[in-house]
Design an enzyme around this catalytic site. Structure first.
Site, PDB file in Angstrom:
ATOM      1  N   TYR A  73       0.849  -1.212   0.000  1.00 35.70           N
ATOM      2  CA  TYR A  73       0.000   0.000   0.000  1.00 35.70           C
ATOM      3  C   TYR A  73       0.878   1.253   0.000  1.00 35.70           C
ATOM      4  O   TYR A  73       1.061   1.897   1.034  1.00 35.70           O
ATOM      5  CB  TYR A  73      -0.873   0.025   1.257  1.00 35.70           C
TER       6      TYR A  73
ATOM      7  N   TRP B 223      -4.099   6.738   1.761  1.00 34.99           N
ATOM      8  CA  TRP B 223      -5.499   6.311   1.835  1.00 34.99           C
ATOM      9  C   TRP B 223      -6.236   7.194   2.840  1.00 34.99           C
ATOM     10  O   TRP B 223      -5.664   7.554   3.896  1.00 34.99           O
ATOM     11  CB  TRP B 223      -5.604   4.861   2.283  1.00 34.99           C
TER      12      TRP B 223
ATOM     13  N   TRP C  55      -9.093   6.803   4.969  1.00 30.06           N
ATOM     14  CA  TRP C  55      -9.381   6.477   6.372  1.00 30.06           C
ATOM     15  C   TRP C  55      -8.147   5.984   7.111  1.00 30.06           C
ATOM     16  O   TRP C  55      -8.035   6.129   8.314  1.00 30.06           O
ATOM     17  CB  TRP C  55     -10.642   5.631   6.542  1.00 30.06           C
TER      18      TRP C  55
ATOM     19  N   TYR D 132       4.424   4.151 -10.207  1.00 27.73           N
ATOM     20  CA  TYR D 132       3.018   4.117  -9.768  1.00 27.73           C
ATOM     21  C   TYR D 132       2.056   4.609 -10.844  1.00 27.73           C
ATOM     22  O   TYR D 132       0.863   4.711 -10.621  1.00 27.73           O
ATOM     23  CB  TYR D 132       2.847   4.937  -8.483  1.00 27.73           C
TER      24      TYR D 132
ATOM     25  N   GLN E  68     -14.161   6.811   0.724  1.00 26.39           N
ATOM     26  CA  GLN E  68     -13.985   5.844   1.827  1.00 26.39           C
ATOM     27  C   GLN E  68     -14.744   6.377   3.043  1.00 26.39           C
ATOM     28  O   GLN E  68     -15.201   7.518   3.038  1.00 26.39           O
ATOM     29  CB  GLN E  68     -12.484   5.696   2.159  1.00 26.39           C
TER      30      GLN E  68
ATOM     31  N   GLY F 177     -14.175   0.362   2.902  1.00 28.28           N
ATOM     32  CA  GLY F 177     -12.908   0.074   3.578  1.00 28.28           C
ATOM     33  C   GLY F 177     -12.807  -1.378   4.017  1.00 28.28           C
ATOM     34  O   GLY F 177     -11.748  -1.843   4.382  1.00 28.28           O
TER      35      GLY F 177
ATOM     36  N   ASP G 185     -13.158  -4.228   2.297  1.00 27.08           N
ATOM     37  CA  ASP G 185     -13.225  -4.681   0.900  1.00 27.08           C
ATOM     38  C   ASP G 185     -14.085  -5.908   0.597  1.00 27.08           C
ATOM     39  O   ASP G 185     -14.994  -5.852  -0.200  1.00 27.08           O
ATOM     40  CB  ASP G 185     -11.813  -4.996   0.398  1.00 27.08           C
TER      41      ASP G 185
ATOM     42  N   TYR H  40      -8.641 -11.795   5.338  1.00 29.26           N
ATOM     43  CA  TYR H  40      -8.874 -10.358   5.155  1.00 29.26           C
ATOM     44  C   TYR H  40     -10.053  -9.848   5.991  1.00 29.26           C
ATOM     45  O   TYR H  40     -10.034  -9.988   7.209  1.00 29.26           O
ATOM     46  CB  TYR H  40      -9.112 -10.156   3.658  1.00 29.26           C
ATOM     47  N   TRP H  41     -11.116  -9.338   5.367  1.00 27.29           N
ATOM     48  CA  TRP H  41     -12.249  -8.789   6.132  1.00 27.29           C
ATOM     49  C   TRP H  41     -13.341  -9.838   6.347  1.00 27.29           C
ATOM     50  O   TRP H  41     -14.487  -9.503   6.621  1.00 27.29           O
ATOM     51  CB  TRP H  41     -12.822  -7.557   5.413  1.00 27.29           C
TER      52      TRP H  41
ATOM     53  N   GLU I  81      -1.298  -6.314   9.605  1.00 26.19           N
ATOM     54  CA  GLU I  81      -2.535  -5.676   9.132  1.00 26.19           C
ATOM     55  C   GLU I  81      -3.753  -6.260   9.873  1.00 26.19           C
ATOM     56  O   GLU I  81      -4.645  -5.544  10.298  1.00 26.19           O
ATOM     57  CB  GLU I  81      -2.619  -5.952   7.634  1.00 26.19           C
TER      58      GLU I  81
HETATM   59  C1  2M8 Z   1      -7.490  -2.176   1.707  1.00 27.18           C
HETATM   60  O1  2M8 Z   1      -8.047  -1.676   0.520  1.00 27.18           O
HETATM   61  C2  2M8 Z   1      -7.264  -1.522  -0.673  1.00 27.18           C
HETATM   62  C3  2M8 Z   1      -8.128  -0.849  -1.722  1.00 27.18           C
HETATM   63  O2  2M8 Z   1      -8.509   0.407  -1.297  1.00 27.18           O
HETATM   64  C4  2M8 Z   1      -6.772  -2.810  -1.235  1.00 27.18           C
HETATM   65  O3  2M8 Z   1      -7.375  -3.853  -1.011  1.00 27.18           O
HETATM   66  O4  2M8 Z   1      -5.778  -2.778  -1.962  1.00 27.18           O
HETATM   67  C5  2M8 Z   1      -8.581  -2.065   2.806  1.00 27.18           C
HETATM   68  O5  2M8 Z   1      -8.216  -2.784   3.945  1.00 27.18           O
HETATM   69  C6  2M8 Z   1      -8.825  -0.597   3.135  1.00 27.18           C
HETATM   70  O6  2M8 Z   1      -9.686  -0.467   4.239  1.00 27.18           O
HETATM   71  C7  2M8 Z   1      -7.525   0.146   3.430  1.00 27.18           C
HETATM   72  O7  2M8 Z   1      -7.819   1.518   3.550  1.00 27.18           O
HETATM   73  C8  2M8 Z   1      -6.485  -0.063   2.333  1.00 27.18           C
HETATM   74  C9  2M8 Z   1      -5.116   0.495   2.722  1.00 27.18           C
HETATM   75  O8  2M8 Z   1      -4.741   0.062   3.999  1.00 27.18           O
HETATM   76  O9  2M8 Z   1      -6.324  -1.460   2.076  1.00 27.18           O
END
Ligand code: 2M8
Length: 445
Positions: free
Chosen positions: A32, A36, A38, A83, A109, A168, A170, A368-369, A412
């Protein structure tokens, strides 16, 4: 011992420092690399204990991404050559409201900005706080106003989301069950039949660093990508998007965060001596009232609902606990959510809170979620529990979150039974939430 001597303070500060890119913090190296929305809000809530000015910068750096119509994008992309592919995939410039000096995504978000601004302000003297709030107030008003203009077109109270990433969370069961039920495009179903997972894995970037079973399932990812392309084809114009009845859900978690953000916005404006537009205030009240339309008396829970048909999407997930964070539900309904938190067949695990209740068919320990414990969602639920007077339950979540990072570090997300670290290592909001939790824990004593 001072809190600053606590190993968590030291180690978590190191994680935030490593991910610090100057004016904002990347969530995690490589996986990441951008800013982002949030994430920066949660990060600022932790950073304020280390360096309040840096916490302010974390939030003011979001301003460069705000669209001219008020939308705050979920991602502001980094400039470097490597990027470019991501920014080109989004092409925010197709929309006339996109910012002039930043490349962003075309979706938003959860509106955590008011909470982060408020929390940072809480550590300042009143005159400093007023200045800080005055600086951020127009951005928050424009963002919330945009949510009403674009995302509540029928003035029903709840705001809609158009992509799972906007929540958020996903791959949360709510959104994935809808994807499976209605939206899986024929070409993805075709690939699924051909069983070409191995080939797709070769071009997928997130699974280069994280095991595939910990990430969004391959065909769900493709469906999310397809949804993004459809939004891009409509240049992220909500009228065109809704005309073609693309994916639209009034997401429970999103709306709960919005309700809380609205009440903080009122607070922030009052501190600055600014009177908010009465039409905006009316709409805020309507949102809080409309949350009750998401209550299902049969299962004693709140759910997300389909924007077009108003059908409740009855797949349980941690979003169901966030009405506590909204803070506007009745004591009776709050009590029934607390029962679930205490229930060993739902959310009461050794390292709570799982993002999906363990009794659900959707629950997956590593994914993940769809099961693991996250520290930001723990922060939201603990905050809500405290405001409803459930101190014992809130302290339990805070203490066990602290135990979790002491045992497993700053990943994470984590296995809710064993605390096994999952997803990206050295994840910024885990570090930030851990720091805020040790401050909260010191106040319990
Ligand atoms: C995750 O989301 C991103 C896309 O926005 C991804 O899957 O690549 C989620 O956990 C999201 O809540 C979070 O803001 C982001 C960056 O940590 O990763």
């Amino acid at each position: 011992m001072s809190i600053k001597d606590d190993l968590i303070f030291k180690d978590a500060s190191k994680v935030l420092k490593t991910n610090d890119l100057g004016s904002y913090t990347q969530p995690a190296d490589r996986l990441y690399p951008h800013q982002w929305l949030w994430d920066s809000c949660f990060i600022a809530i932790g950073l304020r204990h280390i360096d309040i000015e840096r916490a302010q910068t974390e939030l003011t750096s979001l301003l460069r991404g705000q669209w001219h119509n008020g939308m705050m994008p979920d991602m502001i992309f980094r400039d470097e050559l490597q990027y470019r592919a991501t920014r080109d995939q989004w092409r925010s410039w197709l929309n006339p409201y996109a910012p002039d000096h930043a490349f962003t995504s075309g979706i938003t978000q959860p509106p955590m900005l008011a909470e982060a601004v408020y929390r940072v302000g809480k550590l300042m003297t009143l005159p400093e706080r007023r200045l800080w709030f005055k600086k951020m107030l127009p951005t928050i008003i424009n963002f919330h106003q945009w949510l009403y203009n674009d995302r509540d077109p029928h003035k029903e109270g709840l705001v809609l989301q158009i992509h799972p990433w906007e929540t958020g969370m996903d791959n949360s069961p709510t959104w994935m069950s809808e994807l499976h039920g209605h939206l899986m495009p024929f070409w993805i179903r075709g690939l699924e039949k051909l069983k070409v997972d191995g080939l797709i894995k070769l071009v997928r970037t997130d699974t280069k660093t994280i095991p595939v079973n910990q990430r969004t399932a391959i065909y769900d990812s493709l469906a999310m990508y397809d949804t993004q392309l459809r939004l891009r084809r409509k240049a992220y114009d909500i009228n065109k998007i809704l005309d073609h009845s693309l994916f639209s859900i009034e997401d429970l978690a999103y709306n709960c965060i919005f309700i809380r953000a609205n009440s903080l916005l009122i607070d922030i404006a009052a501190t600055c001596g600014v009177k908010l537009d009465s039409e905006l205030i009316k709409r805020m009240h309507k949102t809080a009232k409309a949350l009750e339309e998401l209550w299902d008396p049969l299962t004693n829970q709140y759910y997300s609902r389909d924007f077009v048909t108003h059908r409740l999407i009855k797949t349980p997930s941690l979003a169901g606990l966030l009405p506590l964070y909204a803070g506007t539900i009745s004591k009776e309904r709050a009590a029934s959510l607390v029962e679930q938190i205490n229930n060993e067949h739902s959310y009461n695990t050794p390292y709570p809170l799982p993002t999906v209740p363990i009794s659900s068919d959707w629950y997956k320990p590593d994914n993940y979620w769809q099961g693991p414990t996250w520290l930001n969602s723990n922060w939201l639920v603990a905050n809500g529990l405290n405001r409803y007077g459930y101190k014992k339950e809130a302290n339990n979540i805070i203490d066990r979150s602290i135990k979790l990072v002491r045992k497993s570090g700053y990943n994470e997300y984590f296995d809710t039974y064993s605390a096994k670290p999952l997803g990206a290592a050295n994840f910024s909001w885990t570090a930030a939430m851990a720091i805020d939790f040790i401050y909260q824990a010191s106040r319990q004593k």
